[in-house]
Design a protein around this motif. Structure first.
Motif, PDB file in Angstrom:
ATOM      1  N   MET A  98       1.018  -0.929   0.285  1.00 24.83           N
ATOM      2  CA  MET A  98      -0.251   0.544  -0.447  1.00 24.83           C
ATOM      3  C   MET A  98       1.147   1.420  -0.176  1.00 24.83           C
ATOM      4  SD  MET A  98      -2.900  -1.387   2.710  1.00 24.83           S
ATOM      5  CE  MET A  98      -3.973  -2.243   2.474  1.00 24.83           C
ATOM      6  N   GLY A  99       1.899   0.987  -0.308  1.00 25.32           N
ATOM      7  CA  GLY A  99       3.240   2.221  -0.173  1.00 25.32           C
ATOM      8  C   GLY A  99       3.947   3.076   1.407  1.00 25.32           C
ATOM      9  N   HIS A 100       3.093   1.622   2.084  1.00 21.11           N
ATOM     10  CA  HIS A 100       3.349   1.970   3.362  1.00 21.11           C
ATOM     11  C   HIS A 100       5.377   2.209   3.870  1.00 21.11           C
ATOM     12  CE1 HIS A 100       0.007   2.728   4.340  1.00 21.11           C
ATOM     13  NE2 HIS A 100      -0.714   1.539   4.976  1.00 21.11           N
ATOM     14  N   GLY A 101       5.949   1.089   3.222  1.00 24.41           N
ATOM     15  CA  GLY A 101       7.220   0.101   3.160  1.00 24.41           C
ATOM     16  C   GLY A 101       7.627   1.540   2.773  1.00 24.41           C
ATOM     17  N   THR A 102       7.330   2.220   1.593  1.00 23.06           N
ATOM     18  CA  THR A 102       8.148   3.567   0.523  1.00 23.06           C
ATOM     19  C   THR A 102       7.778   4.939   1.583  1.00 23.06           C
ATOM     20  OG1 THR A 102       7.568   2.393  -1.450  1.00 23.06           O
ATOM     21  CG2 THR A 102       8.174   4.496  -2.003  1.00 23.06           C
ATOM     22  N   ALA A 103       7.369   4.586   1.766  1.00 15.71           N
ATOM     23  CA  ALA A 103       6.766   6.246   2.686  1.00 15.71           C
ATOM     24  C   ALA A 103       8.232   5.947   4.063  1.00 15.71           C
ATOM     25  CB  ALA A 103       5.910   6.410   2.863  1.00 15.71           C
ATOM     26  N   VAL A 104       8.121   4.649   4.880  1.00 13.55           N
ATOM     27  CA  VAL A 104       8.622   4.804   6.240  1.00 13.55           C
ATOM     28  C   VAL A 104      10.159   4.945   5.895  1.00 13.55           C
ATOM     29  CG1 VAL A 104       8.585   2.855   6.067  1.00 13.55           C
ATOM     30  CG2 VAL A 104       8.655   4.172   8.172  1.00 13.55           C
ATOM     31  N   ILE A 120      24.308   5.383   3.707  1.00 13.65           N
ATOM     32  CA  ILE A 120      23.318   4.107   4.092  1.00 13.65           C
ATOM     33  C   ILE A 120      23.925   3.098   3.453  1.00 13.65           C
ATOM     34  CG2 ILE A 120      21.511   3.670   4.329  1.00 13.65           C
ATOM     35  CD1 ILE A 120      20.782   6.424   3.948  1.00 13.65           C
ATOM     36  N   VAL A 121      23.617   2.016   4.170  1.00  9.25           N
ATOM     37  CA  VAL A 121      24.006   0.234   3.701  1.00  9.25           C
ATOM     38  C   VAL A 121      23.072   0.090   3.931  1.00  9.25           C
ATOM     39  CG1 VAL A 121      26.597   0.448   3.746  1.00  9.25           C
ATOM     40  CG2 VAL A 121      25.657  -0.700   5.255  1.00  9.25           C
ATOM     41  N   VAL A 122      22.834  -0.887   3.085  1.00  5.39           N
ATOM     42  CA  VAL A 122      22.011  -1.879   3.651  1.00  5.39           C
ATOM     43  C   VAL A 122      22.170  -3.417   2.626  1.00  5.39           C
ATOM     44  CG1 VAL A 122      20.446  -1.772   1.624  1.00  5.39           C
ATOM     45  CG2 VAL A 122      18.972  -1.966   3.191  1.00  5.39           C
ATOM     46  N   LEU A 123      21.290  -4.941   3.434  1.00  3.17           N
ATOM     47  CA  LEU A 123      21.173  -5.791   2.969  1.00  3.17           C
ATOM     48  C   LEU A 123      19.773  -6.273   2.679  1.00  3.17           C
ATOM     49  CD1 LEU A 123      22.942  -8.919   2.010  1.00  3.17           C
ATOM     50  CD2 LEU A 123      22.371  -9.006   4.215  1.00  3.17           C
ATOM     51  N   GLY A 124      19.635  -5.773   1.168  1.00  5.43           N
ATOM     52  CA  GLY A 124      17.475  -5.987   1.017  1.00  5.43           C
ATOM     53  C   GLY A 124      17.616  -6.509  -1.003  1.00  5.43           C
ATOM     54  N   ASP A 125      16.300  -6.676  -0.595  1.00  8.59           N
ATOM     55  CA  ASP A 125      16.028  -6.083  -2.213  1.00  8.59           C
ATOM     56  C   ASP A 125      15.949  -5.545  -2.606  1.00  8.59           C
ATOM     57  OD1 ASP A 125      14.620  -7.511  -4.613  1.00  8.59           O
ATOM     58  OD2 ASP A 125      12.560  -6.845  -3.335  1.00  8.59           O
ATOM     59  N   PRO A 126      17.153  -5.100  -4.295  1.00  6.58           N
ATOM     60  CA  PRO A 126      17.802  -4.780  -5.003  1.00  6.58           C
ATOM     61  C   PRO A 126      16.560  -3.525  -5.348  1.00  6.58           C
ATOM     62  CG  PRO A 126      19.390  -7.262  -5.204  1.00  6.58           C
ATOM     63  CD  PRO A 126      18.068  -6.825  -4.042  1.00  6.58           C
ATOM     64  N   ALA A 127      15.395  -5.012  -6.133  1.00 12.03           N
ATOM     65  CA  ALA A 127      14.056  -4.223  -6.912  1.00 12.03           C
ATOM     66  C   ALA A 127      13.920  -2.966  -5.550  1.00 12.03           C
ATOM     67  CB  ALA A 127      13.089  -5.248  -6.851  1.00 12.03           C
ATOM     68  N   PHE A 128      13.752  -3.004  -4.393  1.00 11.62           N
ATOM     69  CA  PHE A 128      12.527  -2.243  -3.499  1.00 11.62           C
ATOM     70  C   PHE A 128      14.044  -1.043  -3.499  1.00 11.62           C
ATOM     71  CE2 PHE A 128      12.464  -0.576   0.344  1.00 11.62           C
ATOM     72  CZ  PHE A 128      10.595  -0.614   0.266  1.00 11.62           C
ATOM     73  N   TYR A 129      15.098  -1.405  -3.369  1.00 20.19           N
ATOM     74  CA  TYR A 129      15.974  -0.281  -2.755  1.00 20.19           C
ATOM     75  C   TYR A 129      16.582   0.326  -3.843  1.00 20.19           C
ATOM     76  CZ  TYR A 129      15.436  -1.845   2.071  1.00 20.19           C
ATOM     77  OH  TYR A 129      15.140  -2.031   3.484  1.00 20.19           O
ATOM     78  N   ARG A 130      16.926  -0.542  -4.781  1.00 17.88           N
ATOM     79  CA  ARG A 130      17.218   0.132  -6.354  1.00 17.88           C
ATOM     80  C   ARG A 130      16.149   2.041  -6.330  1.00 17.88           C
ATOM     81  NH1 ARG A 130      16.882  -3.275  -9.801  1.00 17.88           N
ATOM     82  NH2 ARG A 130      18.062  -4.330  -9.160  1.00 17.88           N
ATOM     83  N   ARG A 131      14.916   2.163  -6.394  1.00 19.47           N
ATOM     84  CA  ARG A 131      13.841   2.591  -6.308  1.00 19.47           C
ATOM     85  C   ARG A 131      14.861   4.354  -5.975  1.00 19.47           C
ATOM     86  NH1 ARG A 131       8.448   0.832  -4.092  1.00 19.47           N
ATOM     87  NH2 ARG A 131       9.175  -1.254  -4.324  1.00 19.47           N
TER      88      ARG A 131
END
Length: 182
Positions: A98-104, A120-131
Motif C-alpha cells: 500500500m506504499g507504507h514501506g516506501t513512505a517510511v 547508507i548500506v543495506v542488505l535487502g531486495d535490490p528491486a525495492f532499494y534501487r528505487r
C-alpha cells in the motif's frame, strides 16, 4: 480519509514496533524473529540515533518501521568514517503493498539527509532499494560479512552537506555487535 503519519519512534512505540517486526518477519520455525531482538539490542547501543528510527502510523496504529543505525567504515589507511545501516524495515502484513514501506523508508532517508549523513548500506531486495538510488556496495569499495551475497549488499551515497566534502568512505563496514546475531 485516514492519512499515513510518519515520525520518529518514541519510547511508547517499542511494543507496537516489536509486533510489526514479529508479524512482518514471521517464520514457522522461529518463535520470535531475530529482527525483533536486533532492534531491542540496538536501542541500548551508541549505534542508536533516535531521529533515524522511523514509524509509519495509520489510524493511530504503528504499521511500518524503518531503522537506520550507526556503523563505521574502516579504510585500509586512516581512521574510521561514520556511515549508517538500514534495517530492519518492516510493514504489518495487512498493510503491505500500500506504499507504507516506501513512505517510511523515504522518511528515514530524508531524516538522514537532514542530519548531514553521507553513506547508507543495506542488505535487502535490490528491486525495492534501487528505487531510492541504492546500488551495489562493492562498486563503491565497501565490504562486509554480507558482501559475498552480491546484489543484496547495497549502498547509497547521500548528497554532501557542504561543497567541501570529499568522496564517501571506502573500506570494510563494521557493524555493532547485535548485528552478529542476525
Amino acid at each position: 480519509m485516514t492519512a499515513l503519519r510518519l515520525r520518529p519512534e518514541d519510547p511508547a512505540d517499542a511494543g507496537p514496533v516489536r509486533r510489526v517486526l514479529a508479524a512482518a518477519f514471521a517464520r514457522p520455525d522461529v518463535a520470535t524473529p531475530p529482527e525483533v531482538g536486533l532492534v531491542d539490542e540496538l536501542r541500548d547501543t551508541d549505534a542508536w540515533v533516535p531521529e533515524l528510527a522511523m514509524v509509519a502510523e495509520y489510524g493511530g496504529e504503528v504499521v511500518g518501521y524503518a531503522l537506520l543505525t550507526r556503523v563505521r567504515v574502516r579504510p585500509e589507511r586512516g581512521g574510521d568514517a561514520p556511515a549508517l545501516a538500514f534495517g530492519p524495515v518492516a510493514v504489518a502484513p495487512q498493510r503491505q503493498r500500500m506504499g507504507h514501506g516506501t513512505a517510511v523508508v523515504q522518511a528515514a532517508l530524508d531524516a538522514a539527509t537532514e542530519l548531514g549523513e553521507r553513506l547508507i548500506v543495506v542488505l535487502g531486495d535490490p528491486a525495492f532499494y534501487r528505487r531510492f538510488g541504492f546500488g551495489r556496495a562493492g562498486e563503491l569499495g565497501l565490504t562486509s560479512p554480507w558482501a559475498g551475497l552480491g546484489e543484496p549488499w547495497q549502498a547509497l551515497v547521500l548528497p554532501p552537506s557542504t561543497s567541501e566534502e570529499g568522496p564517501p568512505p571506502r573500506g570494510e563496514v563494521l557493524f555493532p555487535a547485535p548485528w552478529s546475531r542476525v
